[in-house]
Motif scaffolding. Structure first.
Motif, PDB file in Angstrom:
ATOM      1  N   GLU A  42      33.031 118.482  97.608  1.00  0.00           N
ATOM      2  CA  GLU A  42      32.155 117.821  96.641  1.00  0.00           C
ATOM      3  C   GLU A  42      30.800 117.567  97.279  1.00  0.00           C
ATOM      4  N   VAL A  43      29.761 117.910  96.563  1.00  0.00           N
ATOM      5  CA  VAL A  43      28.400 117.680  97.041  1.00  0.00           C
ATOM      6  C   VAL A  43      27.837 116.498  96.275  1.00  0.00           C
ATOM      7  N   GLU A  44      27.209 115.558  97.006  1.00  0.00           N
ATOM      8  CA  GLU A  44      26.631 114.377  96.358  1.00  0.00           C
ATOM      9  C   GLU A  44      25.434 114.797  95.517  1.00  0.00           C
ATOM     10  N   GLU A  45      25.257 114.137  94.412  1.00  0.00           N
ATOM     11  CA  GLU A  45      24.106 114.394  93.558  1.00  0.00           C
ATOM     12  C   GLU A  45      22.856 113.820  94.212  1.00  0.00           C
ATOM     13  N   GLN A  46      21.729 114.509  94.071  1.00  0.00           N
ATOM     14  CA  GLN A  46      20.489 114.036  94.675  1.00  0.00           C
ATOM     15  C   GLN A  46      20.013 112.733  94.062  1.00  0.00           C
ATOM     16  N   GLY A  47      20.278 112.501  92.774  1.00  0.00           N
ATOM     17  CA  GLY A  47      19.810 111.305  92.105  1.00  0.00           C
ATOM     18  C   GLY A  47      20.651 110.077  92.397  1.00  0.00           C
ATOM     19  N   GLU A  48      21.747 110.237  93.096  1.00  0.00           N
ATOM     20  CA  GLU A  48      22.653 109.145  93.395  1.00  0.00           C
ATOM     21  C   GLU A  48      22.037 108.223  94.447  1.00  0.00           C
ATOM     22  N   VAL A  49      22.108 106.925  94.231  1.00  0.00           N
ATOM     23  CA  VAL A  49      21.550 105.955  95.162  1.00  0.00           C
ATOM     24  C   VAL A  49      22.687 105.382  95.992  1.00  0.00           C
ATOM     25  N   ALA A  50      22.561 105.495  97.310  1.00  0.00           N
ATOM     26  CA  ALA A  50      23.566 104.934  98.204  1.00  0.00           C
ATOM     27  C   ALA A  50      23.416 103.417  98.219  1.00  0.00           C
ATOM     28  N   THR A  51      24.535 102.719  98.420  1.00  0.00           N
ATOM     29  CA  THR A  51      24.507 101.260  98.412  1.00  0.00           C
ATOM     30  C   THR A  51      24.803 100.652  99.779  1.00  0.00           C
ATOM     31  N   ASP A  52      25.156 101.475 100.746  1.00  0.00           N
ATOM     32  CA  ASP A  52      25.456 100.989 102.090  1.00  0.00           C
ATOM     33  C   ASP A  52      24.258 101.284 102.996  1.00  0.00           C
ATOM     34  N   PRO A  53      23.565 100.246 103.478  1.00  0.00           N
ATOM     35  CA  PRO A  53      22.381 100.498 104.295  1.00  0.00           C
ATOM     36  C   PRO A  53      22.684 101.258 105.583  1.00  0.00           C
ATOM     37  N   GLU A  54      23.855 101.058 106.163  1.00  0.00           N
ATOM     38  CA  GLU A  54      24.205 101.781 107.384  1.00  0.00           C
ATOM     39  C   GLU A  54      24.366 103.267 107.101  1.00  0.00           C
ATOM     40  N   GLY A 106      14.561 106.717  98.633  1.00  0.00           N
ATOM     41  CA  GLY A 106      14.025 106.156  97.404  1.00  0.00           C
ATOM     42  C   GLY A 106      13.729 104.673  97.533  1.00  0.00           C
ATOM     43  N   ASN A 107      13.105 104.114  96.515  1.00  0.00           N
ATOM     44  CA  ASN A 107      12.680 102.717  96.534  1.00  0.00           C
ATOM     45  C   ASN A 107      13.864 101.757  96.671  1.00  0.00           C
ATOM     46  N   GLU A 108      14.945 102.002  95.918  1.00  0.00           N
ATOM     47  CA  GLU A 108      16.112 101.115  95.990  1.00  0.00           C
ATOM     48  C   GLU A 108      16.770 101.188  97.355  1.00  0.00           C
ATOM     49  N   GLU A 109      16.876 102.401  97.903  1.00  0.00           N
ATOM     50  CA  GLU A 109      17.460 102.546  99.235  1.00  0.00           C
ATOM     51  C   GLU A 109      16.565 101.907 100.288  1.00  0.00           C
ATOM     52  N   ALA A 110      15.249 101.997 100.098  1.00  0.00           N
ATOM     53  CA  ALA A 110      14.318 101.358 101.026  1.00  0.00           C
ATOM     54  C   ALA A 110      14.484  99.839 101.002  1.00  0.00           C
ATOM     55  N   ASP A 111      14.730  99.284  99.802  1.00  0.00           N
ATOM     56  CA  ASP A 111      14.985  97.842  99.702  1.00  0.00           C
ATOM     57  C   ASP A 111      16.209  97.448 100.518  1.00  0.00           C
ATOM     58  N   LEU A 112      17.295  98.206 100.363  1.00  0.00           N
ATOM     59  CA  LEU A 112      18.522  97.917 101.102  1.00  0.00           C
ATOM     60  C   LEU A 112      18.300  98.038 102.607  1.00  0.00           C
ATOM     61  N   LEU A 113      17.638  99.106 103.020  1.00  0.00           N
ATOM     62  CA  LEU A 113      17.347  99.296 104.444  1.00  0.00           C
ATOM     63  C   LEU A 113      16.477  98.180 104.994  1.00  0.00           C
ATOM     64  N   ALA A 114      15.451  97.799 104.248  1.00  0.00           N
ATOM     65  CA  ALA A 114      14.528  96.766 104.706  1.00  0.00           C
ATOM     66  C   ALA A 114      15.246  95.431 104.896  1.00  0.00           C
ATOM     67  N   GLU A 115      16.084  95.071 103.941  1.00  0.00           N
ATOM     68  CA  GLU A 115      16.845  93.814 104.057  1.00  0.00           C
ATOM     69  C   GLU A 115      17.766  93.869 105.272  1.00  0.00           C
ATOM     70  N   TRP A 116      18.459  94.996 105.443  1.00  0.00           N
ATOM     71  CA  TRP A 116      19.402  95.139 106.548  1.00  0.00           C
ATOM     72  C   TRP A 116      18.669  95.117 107.889  1.00  0.00           C
ATOM     73  N   LEU A 117      17.582  95.849 107.997  1.00  0.00           N
ATOM     74  CA  LEU A 117      16.837  95.898 109.252  1.00  0.00           C
ATOM     75  C   LEU A 117      16.139  94.578 109.564  1.00  0.00           C
ATOM     76  N   SER A 118      15.739  93.833 108.537  1.00  0.00           N
ATOM     77  CA  SER A 118      15.062  92.545 108.776  1.00  0.00           C
ATOM     78  C   SER A 118      16.020  91.534 109.412  1.00  0.00           C
ATOM     79  N   GLU A 119      17.307  91.760 109.295  1.00  0.00           N
ATOM     80  CA  GLU A 119      18.306  90.887 109.918  1.00  0.00           C
ATOM     81  C   GLU A 119      18.523  91.207 111.397  1.00  0.00           C
ATOM     82  N   MET A 120      17.949  92.302 111.878  1.00  0.00           N
ATOM     83  CA  MET A 120      18.085  92.702 113.287  1.00  0.00           C
ATOM     84  C   MET A 120      17.080  91.901 114.110  1.00  0.00           C
ATOM     85  N   LYS A 121      17.568  90.860 114.767  1.00  0.00           N
ATOM     86  CA  LYS A 121      16.678  89.982 115.556  1.00  0.00           C
ATOM     87  C   LYS A 121      17.168  89.817 116.952  1.00  0.00           C
TER      88      LYS A 121
END
Length: 121
Positions: A42-54, A106-121
């Motif tokens: 199965e190949v993931e669709e390009q329009g699919e937004v991942a929900t796991d920042p890792e 994408g923008n939604e994935e960037a939001d998830l990544l940004a929140e996750w990375l901002s917790e790296m202190k």
């Protein structure tokens, strides 16, 4: 009797260029083929937004920033949250910075990544 080798030389050169082009196309499809094999064909669709920042990080960022965020071609991100807010990180992800291109996710994935990375202190 003298034979004209020019047509054979042209055919050889065209063949070599065709082989190089096919090689590079295959190289760029290698990750898609590997992922398809891992997902049981199965190949993931390009329009699919991942929900796991890792997962997003491992697919889009780890090649430069390292699997463990320790850096490589890109800077170390293990403590990026102490230097940048989630908004700053989102801006960098979307627009790029230095040699990093923007818009890798994408923008939604960037939001998830940004929140996750901002917790790296």
């Amino acid at each position: 009797m003298k034979k004209n080798v020019l047509p054979f030389g042209i055919i050889a050169i065209v063949g070599i260029f065709a082989a190089i082009i096919v090689f590079y196309i295959g190289v760029y499809q290698r990750d898609d083929i590997r992922l398809a094999e891992e997902n049981g064909g199965e190949v993931e669709e390009q329009g699919e937004v991942a929900t796991d920042p890792e997962e997003i990080f491992s697919k889009s960022c780890a090649s430069c920033h390292g699997d463990d965020l320790s850096g490589g071609a890109g800077p170390d991100l293990t403590k990026v949250g102490s230097d940048h807010s989630a908004d700053d990180i989102h801006e960098i992800i979307m627009n790029g910075q230095g040699s990093m291109p923007g818009g890798l996710v994408g923008n939604e994935e960037a939001d998830l990544l940004a929140e996750w990375l901002s917790e790296m202190k």
